[in-house]
Scaffold this motif. Structure first.
Motif, short mmCIF file in Angstrom:
data_model
loop_
_atom_site.label_atom_id
_atom_site.label_comp_id
_atom_site.label_asym_id
_atom_site.label_seq_id
_atom_site.Cartn_x
_atom_site.Cartn_y
_atom_site.Cartn_z
N ASN A 134 -17.60 -53.18 10.52
CA ASN A 134 -17.25 -53.82 9.26
C ASN A 134 -17.14 -52.83 8.09
O ASN A 134 -16.93 -53.27 6.96
CB ASN A 134 -18.27 -54.92 8.93
CG ASN A 134 -18.01 -56.18 9.76
OD1 ASN A 134 -17.06 -56.91 9.50
ND2 ASN A 134 -18.83 -56.42 10.77
N ASP A 166 -14.98 -50.82 6.21
CA ASP A 166 -13.51 -50.83 6.17
C ASP A 166 -12.89 -49.45 5.99
O ASP A 166 -11.73 -49.24 6.34
CB ASP A 166 -13.04 -51.74 5.02
CG ASP A 166 -13.47 -53.18 5.24
OD1 ASP A 166 -13.27 -53.67 6.36
OD2 ASP A 166 -14.01 -53.79 4.30
N GLY A 220 -8.77 -61.38 12.73
CA GLY A 220 -9.13 -60.76 11.46
C GLY A 220 -10.60 -60.39 11.32
O GLY A 220 -10.97 -59.68 10.40
N ILE A 270 -14.30 -58.81 12.79
CA ILE A 270 -14.94 -57.93 13.76
C ILE A 270 -15.80 -58.81 14.67
O ILE A 270 -16.72 -59.49 14.20
CB ILE A 270 -15.81 -56.87 13.06
CG1 ILE A 270 -14.95 -56.02 12.11
CG2 ILE A 270 -16.55 -56.01 14.06
CD1 ILE A 270 -13.87 -55.22 12.79
N GLY A 318 -9.98 -51.58 2.64
CA GLY A 318 -11.05 -51.95 1.72
C GLY A 318 -10.91 -51.22 0.40
O GLY A 318 -9.81 -50.85 -0.01
N ASP A 320 -15.92 -48.10 -0.38
CA ASP A 320 -16.26 -48.15 1.05
C ASP A 320 -16.33 -46.73 1.60
O ASP A 320 -15.40 -45.93 1.42
CB ASP A 320 -15.21 -48.97 1.81
CG ASP A 320 -15.36 -50.45 1.54
OD1 ASP A 320 -16.49 -50.95 1.68
OD2 ASP A 320 -14.36 -51.10 1.19
N ARG A 346 -9.52 -56.20 2.42
CA ARG A 346 -10.68 -56.20 3.31
C ARG A 346 -11.92 -55.95 2.48
O ARG A 346 -11.97 -55.01 1.69
CB ARG A 346 -10.58 -55.09 4.36
CG ARG A 346 -9.69 -55.45 5.49
CD ARG A 346 -9.93 -54.54 6.70
NE ARG A 346 -8.85 -54.70 7.62
CZ ARG A 346 -8.72 -55.74 8.45
NH1 ARG A 346 -9.64 -56.68 8.48
NH2 ARG A 346 -7.68 -55.83 9.24
N PHE A 347 -12.93 -56.79 2.67
CA PHE A 347 -14.18 -56.65 1.93
C PHE A 347 -15.31 -56.87 2.94
O PHE A 347 -15.40 -57.95 3.53
CB PHE A 347 -14.24 -57.69 0.80
CG PHE A 347 -15.40 -57.52 -0.13
CD1 PHE A 347 -15.33 -56.63 -1.21
CD2 PHE A 347 -16.58 -58.22 0.07
CE1 PHE A 347 -16.40 -56.47 -2.06
CE2 PHE A 347 -17.66 -58.06 -0.77
CZ PHE A 347 -17.57 -57.18 -1.84
N ASP A 348 -16.10 -55.84 3.18
CA ASP A 348 -17.15 -55.90 4.20
C ASP A 348 -16.61 -56.41 5.53
O ASP A 348 -17.25 -57.21 6.22
CB ASP A 348 -18.32 -56.76 3.74
CG ASP A 348 -19.16 -56.06 2.68
OD1 ASP A 348 -18.94 -54.86 2.44
OD2 ASP A 348 -20.04 -56.71 2.09
N GLY A 349 -15.42 -55.95 5.88
CA GLY A 349 -14.85 -56.26 7.17
C GLY A 349 -14.02 -57.54 7.22
O GLY A 349 -13.33 -57.78 8.20
N LYS A 350 -14.10 -58.34 6.18
CA LYS A 350 -13.40 -59.63 6.21
C LYS A 350 -12.23 -59.64 5.24
O LYS A 350 -12.32 -59.12 4.13
CB LYS A 350 -14.36 -60.76 5.84
CG LYS A 350 -15.43 -60.98 6.88
CD LYS A 350 -16.36 -62.12 6.49
CE LYS A 350 -17.55 -62.12 7.43
NZ LYS A 350 -18.41 -60.91 7.32
N ILE A 351 -11.16 -60.28 5.64
CA ILE A 351 -10.02 -60.48 4.74
C ILE A 351 -10.46 -61.43 3.64
O ILE A 351 -10.87 -62.57 3.90
CB ILE A 351 -8.82 -61.06 5.51
CG1 ILE A 351 -8.40 -60.12 6.64
CG2 ILE A 351 -7.66 -61.35 4.55
CD1 ILE A 351 -7.94 -58.76 6.20
#
Lengths: 471, 471
Positions: free
Chosen positions: A245, A247, A376, A378, B167, B171, B373-378
């Motif tokens: 995670n 990025d 999308g 992880i 990100g 990051d 991307r923010f902490d692995g999430k879109i």
């Protein structure tokens, strides 16, 4: 519904003058097998399987000749790359002809971001050519990259190394174009792009023969292999989840393997490891190593191996040959009683699910996770090892995973549906009606074709009649 | 505790013989400003701000001479790139000296995956050099790439184009190394990597002067700009969320802008648009266009513009100059009463939050999302436009966002904390004590330094005493 095919081999051979054919039973049997023996269930079911002959076309024109003749003489045709599948994907359940595509292995053209190749190109060789040409490589490859073909990967695989960045083969954009020949009286050539690709991807060659692939490329950086050791497996899992995670970190492979697997079975790396140590297996771009080490320094892990600073890499396999099904392979080589499962731990509660199952099974099911992007997010996909006792216990372990909300993609089944989503793929079924009206391509692998009434909600295993006949 | 600085300009100038200095009040005032006037609040507070003089060093040795002299003579120093910030990041609240780094603009070295440059290098120029050298470019850039400097982006920005893949700047891995000069009697040179980078990143130059940057590079593909029109804004939002989560699609920019903004304010694109049309703004790699169009064909959107097939691109700005703060800029140019906010819609219920706020505010707050991307999430980050009436109503709009679980990063504040996480950044504060003991670097921007007792939980706005004095 399984047909009795006429399988008129003499007539077929007469039509294939000039095509490379092999009939030596030992060599034909060798080309009729894959790594199905990872599964004790499949080993019992498929060990006797063999084709009648092998044809090795040198180009698409020969493929068309072979399919046309096989259609006329009703000879089943099972396409094959180099046989690195694990579920009998390329094993000829009804005998007939193996279509060995390994000699159609040319890389035809390389552009920024894409490559056009024949299906039999070996993935590592393809990567070497695109790297030498313009510093590019495939986005995804299996752990068997050194032997697997690109066509076989698309027809029988789902993802692998690189999936932490790019998701799986089925994600739109990860295959650009496939050229496919149909199994008809007059075989047609189709060029598939966009959503149409799903007609033939991961269909085990049941509904068309891939004769050309166009794949996206990404940048071939210098990749650094790192192993990070942990005393507690769950610390390794949480760490890997954090790495995945992050990025800004350019990572190509990210896996965890629970003790005692690494020390006991990664024999070539044993000198770097301690007994009882769990591992995170990471491949990171050279220019990302500093940031990666900064992240790692805040974990409970200890870097036990780095390929960029190791004194001697002789005999040390790359990290990707510690991951995916190579993890299982290394374990089985030392302890043949080991087998495995394929599982998924859906976010956001993936860590809790993994922890619960890890505690429940202990050393009976040593953990192995491959972190990938999935829709999308992880997501850890599991390839846990199983210390096999009985088929009934294996089924029970599967059931307990599913009860914990962790789907199992059963690697102890040779059909598309039972190994996958346990439902009919209407797209592939419809395309098979069109592209293989006699059902001659890789018979027995698509339940929806063989037995339209099959109840996927039952716990019954599909038994292909052709397979019984061959027994 | 804002100091009264001695600000002995005559002594400073005497020490800086040979350094390029500018004292013309009109030119000094020009170099004392940024895009603070996007905010009616900041416009009222900061419009009168100006430095006393501008120094333009040509190399790090001159930076050291300037800092040493400024320390001795207690002259405040506010570093500046090209002044493309939006919150007065580089505006000298206590007067003194503007340290104009725009002439330190050399690209020093390019390697696979990284570049070393001086802080004043303009981002588009840097990208042009790395592209020409080896087909590479920066991972991230602001919409102001054609004028903004790389040092200013790191010191005053947070992310931008490319954040959908990589990100934000914060990051780990998105900045590799910074070389920083401290503000002391004998300025020191520090090389920061890993977590230490956070000491000076996004600190507005309050705790050290960046004299060299090392940044990761990615591959400079041919990028295709696409605009997809939607009748319903929420359809555009759901579509963009799907594109962002499609792991196999190589996308560099992904935004949505609600009607009537595109037609009314994107004047150079107006001929492609319909009144009342909302847009998804997408930049995609050339080799991903087919897959992207396949995905788009399953949405309710209509492709209204493609840069790869447009007949004439003359006068058409790139998509990235429709996104980020350029969206706001284009709106303000037509309707100066418009301002904006910066918001975040945390997953997994981001779509519902956006829908609720869109319904609630209607055309008072036209939506603008940048997917990152923010902490692995879109994650959709918002830069919604606001049809400004009063400061009280603006505060109310902020409060309503926060009540809906959507944090606001207030662009109507000139301090680090009020624009950011509303708490003391202990890392940056500690580093400022070490690197700028007299508090001469960009005074007034770090509340934790100026007023250690400030209550971040109150609704009170921080008022820098130095700013009052300058009024």
């Amino acid at each position: 519904m399984a047909h009795q095919f006429r399988n008129d081999l003499a007539a077929l051979k007469a039509d294939l003058d000039g095509v490379a054919l092999e009939e030596n039973p030992a060599l034909v049997k060798q080309k009729s097998r894959d790594f199905f023996w990872y599964s004790p269930v499949l080993k019992a079911q498929l060990d006797h399987i063999t084709a009648d002959l092998v044809a090795t076309p040198k180009d698409e024109a020969e493929v068309i000749r072979i399919l046309k003749a096989a259609f006329q003489h009703e000879v089943p045709v099972t396409p094959r790359g180099t046989g690195t599948g694990n579920y009998g994907q390329a094993m000829p359940l009804s005998g007939g002809l193996i279509l060995n595509l390994a000699e159609m292995n040319k890389v035809k053209a390389i552009f920024p971001g894409r490559v056009i190749a024949e299906p039999g190109a070996v993935i590592a060789q393809l990567d070497a050519e695109t790297r030498a040409h313009s510093g590019q490589e495939l986005r995804l490859h299996p752990s068997t990259a050194k032997t697997a073909t690109i066509g076989g990967f698309i027809a029988g695989g789902s993802g692998g190394v690189g999936s932490i960045r790019w998701g799986g083969l089925r994600d739109i954009g990860n295959v650009l174009r496939l050229r496919v020949v149909t199994m008809e009286a007059e075989p047609r050539i189709l060029e598939l792009t966009g959503w149409e690709l799903h007609k033939v991807m991961h269909a085990y060659g049941t509904n068309g023969i891939i004769t050309e692939v166009e794949m996206p490329l990404t940048t071939a950086y210098d990749w650094v292999d790192v192993l990070v050791g942990f005393d507690d497996y769950m610390d390794a899992v949480r760490y890997a989840d954090g790495v995945g995670n992050a990025d800004g970190l350019l990572v190509k492979e990210l896996a965890t393997v629970a003790a005692p697997i690494p020390y006991d079975y990664f024999l070539r790396h044993q000198k770097f490891l301690k007994p009882g140590q769990s591992l995170a297996i990471v491949t990171v771009a050279a220019h990302a190593v500093d940031a990666f080490l900064a992240l790692t320094s805040r974990s409970k892990g200890e870097v036990v191996f780095r390929s960029d600073t190791a004194e001697d890499l002789k005999g040390i396999p790359p990290n990707y040959e510690l991951g995916w099904n190579h993890t299982t392979l290394r374990a089985i080589r030392v302890d043949p009683s080991i087998t495995y499962l394929q599982s998924m731990y859906p976010p956001p509660h993936h860590i809790e699910k993994i922890e619960a199952l890890t505690r429940l099974f202990g050393d009976e099911v040593p953990g192995h996770l491959e972190f990938v992007r999935f829709d999308g997010k992880i997501t850890p996909m599991g390839l846990p090892m199983v210390r096999y006792t009985t088929e009934a216990r294996l089924e029970e372990i599967i059931r307990i995973h599913e009860e914990h909300g962790c789907p199992i993609f059963n690697p102890h089944r040779y059909t598309l549906e039972e190994g996958g989503m346990k439902q009919t793929d209407e797209t592939q079924l419809a395309f098979k009606r069109e592209a293989d009206p006699k059902g001659l391509l890789n018979p027995g692998k698509m339940i929806a074709w063989e037995d339209p009434e099959f109840d996927f909600t039952s716990t019954k295993t599909f038994l292909f009649p052709g397979l019984q006949q061959a027994s």
